[in-house]
Motif scaffolding. Structure first.
Motif, short mmCIF file in Angstrom:
data_model
loop_
_atom_site.label_atom_id
_atom_site.label_comp_id
_atom_site.label_asym_id
_atom_site.label_seq_id
_atom_site.Cartn_x
_atom_site.Cartn_y
_atom_site.Cartn_z
N ARG A 117 0.84 -1.20 0.00
CA ARG A 117 0.00 0.00 0.00
C ARG A 117 0.87 1.25 0.00
O ARG A 117 1.73 1.42 0.86
CB ARG A 117 -0.88 -0.03 1.25
N ALA B 31 -9.37 -0.43 -7.46
CA ALA B 31 -9.84 -1.37 -6.45
C ALA B 31 -8.72 -1.65 -5.45
O ALA B 31 -7.54 -1.55 -5.77
CB ALA B 31 -10.29 -2.66 -7.12
N HIS B 32 -9.10 -2.02 -4.24
CA HIS B 32 -8.09 -2.42 -3.28
C HIS B 32 -8.69 -3.40 -2.27
O HIS B 32 -9.90 -3.48 -2.12
CB HIS B 32 -7.47 -1.22 -2.56
N ARG B 33 -7.79 -4.11 -1.59
CA ARG B 33 -8.20 -5.10 -0.59
C ARG B 33 -7.25 -5.00 0.58
O ARG B 33 -6.09 -5.40 0.51
CB ARG B 33 -8.15 -6.50 -1.20
N LEU C 298 -6.37 -8.67 -9.15
CA LEU C 298 -6.46 -7.24 -9.45
C LEU C 298 -5.69 -6.89 -10.73
O LEU C 298 -6.14 -6.06 -11.53
CB LEU C 298 -5.92 -6.42 -8.27
N GLU D 132 -3.47 -15.43 0.44
CA GLU D 132 -4.58 -14.53 0.15
C GLU D 132 -4.09 -13.28 -0.58
O GLU D 132 -4.71 -12.83 -1.55
CB GLU D 132 -5.30 -14.13 1.45
N ILE E 25 -6.41 -6.27 4.18
CA ILE E 25 -6.70 -7.51 4.90
C ILE E 25 -6.48 -7.30 6.40
O ILE E 25 -5.41 -6.88 6.84
CB ILE E 25 -5.80 -8.65 4.39
N GLN F 137 -5.12 -12.20 -4.36
CA GLN F 137 -5.81 -10.92 -4.55
C GLN F 137 -5.05 -10.02 -5.53
O GLN F 137 -5.66 -9.42 -6.42
CB GLN F 137 -5.97 -10.21 -3.21
N THR G 59 -3.32 -4.54 -2.77
CA THR G 59 -3.74 -5.34 -1.63
C THR G 59 -2.60 -5.37 -0.62
O THR G 59 -1.42 -5.29 -0.99
CB THR G 59 -4.13 -6.77 -2.04
#
Length: 344
Positions: A146, A321-323, A303, A295, A325, A299, A156
């Motif tokens: 990030r 988009a982002h994830r 993406l 994960e 966790i 991810q 992610t």
């Protein structure tokens, strides 16, 4: 239009040598490779870019950009590389691994040459220069990590700030009030890697939330220096009763330094690890927050593939988009309460 012959003349080599450097089909000396690459960058040569654009075909290749010092190796990088490769295959993609320290020129070359359809960037910095380049080139890219700008590109990451804060809260709940946080290495903090700075921010944020004193210390890649730092920390006038370790790659050395200081874990010092690799036996006996490698790999690959598809569909774009966790304290050992210490 620049040709391979122009590059060869600038580099002082044969055109075939330039071809070998580009294809990797033969072993070329580092000096020659650097001369050819410098000529390519100076002349702006982009092999096969126009032909591939005319064909409109895909390579079904993802470039995986991992800046790495020559000769250096980190287990976490190897684990992510394998898991991302596996995830890419499930989408029908192969992976082109880039370990060039000069990440921007290398990415420009890959993006313009048509050698890959998209990229995954690792070791993401808060103000990562690679991000602006990928956006400038309109090259589909996803970040494993990030940056400071959540909307720049799809990304992610583990919520490192929350993970560090969770570790402090757990130790505070067990009764600890004097906690040391051993962050990542000086190099990673100075490079402003996102995970490094956010871990420190989480530890500092949790101090007033829990009423604890949290002292942050930077780690180092020099294990002898690290041992001395840990020894000084634990034998000083105001030693902590608990230690959180984010530099988990050095955990065996840290535990050895604790033992050398005459302390037992957890009887004399509680130790919690943040960011262990799954199945890393070195931290199995400690309270720990694991890095969700599988994960994250799945991810970030998804993406990147979605970014490739979105680019093919046209100019209309939705926000990146982002994830993020959430951290999980793994089942098993929990933080032990502080024990009264006898005089040293």
């Amino acid at each position: 239009m620049t040709t391979i012959k122009d590059v060869a003349e600038r580099a002082g080599v044969a055109p075939s040598t330039v071809s070998y450097v580009l294809s990797g089909s033969r072993k070329i000396s580092d000096d020659t490779r650097r001369s050819v690459q410098q000529a390519i960058d100076e002349l702006g040569y982009h092999p096969r870019a126009s032909a591939r654009a005319l064909r409109g075909t895909r390579t079904n290749v993802l470039a995986l950009a991992l800046p790495r010092a020559t000769g250096g190796y980190r287990a976490v990088d190897g684990r992510f590389t394998i898991d991302i490769s596996d995830a890419a295959r499930s989408h029908g993609y192969d992976v082109l691994l880039m370990t060039d320290q000069e990440g921007v020129p290398g990415l420009r070359r890959i993006a313009r040459s048509g050698q890959a359809d998209g990229a995954v960037l690792m070791a993401v910095e808060m103000e990562d220069p690679r991000i602006d380049v990928m956006r400038e080139l309109d090259f589909p890219t996803a970040l494993l990590g990030r940056s400071a700008d959540d909307d720049a590109l799809p990304w992610t990451d583990l919520d490192w700030e929350a993970a560090a804060a969770l570790s402090i809260h757990e130790l505070a709940a067990a009764g600890h009030r004097d906690i040391a946080y051993l962050a990542t290495t000086e190099h990673e903090i100075q490079a402003r890697r996102g995970y490094a700075l956010r871990g420190v921010a989480g530890a500092r944020r949790a101090a007033p939330e829990t009423g604890t004193e949290v002292r942050v210390h930077q780690s180092t890649g020099d294990m002898a220096r690290l041992a001395r730092r840990v020894h000084a920390l634990l034998t000083g006038e105001h030693p902590p009763t608990a230690l959180v370790v984010q530099h988990v790659a050095a955990l065996p050395h840290i535990l050895a330094a604790i033992a050398a200081a005459g302390l037992r874990v957890p009887e004399d010092l509680s130790v919690m690890a943040v960011g262990n690799l799954p199945d890393d036996v070195g931290g199995r006996d400690l309270p720990r927050i694991e890095l969700p490698v599988s994960e994250m790999s799945a991810q970030v690959t998804r993406l990147a593939v979605e970014a490739i598809a979105a680019r093919a569909e046209g100019p209309a774009r939705s926000p990146a988009a982002h994830r993020l966790i959430a951290p999980v304290l793994m089942p098993g050992p929990r933080a032990a309460p502080p024990r009264p210490r006898t005089g040293r």
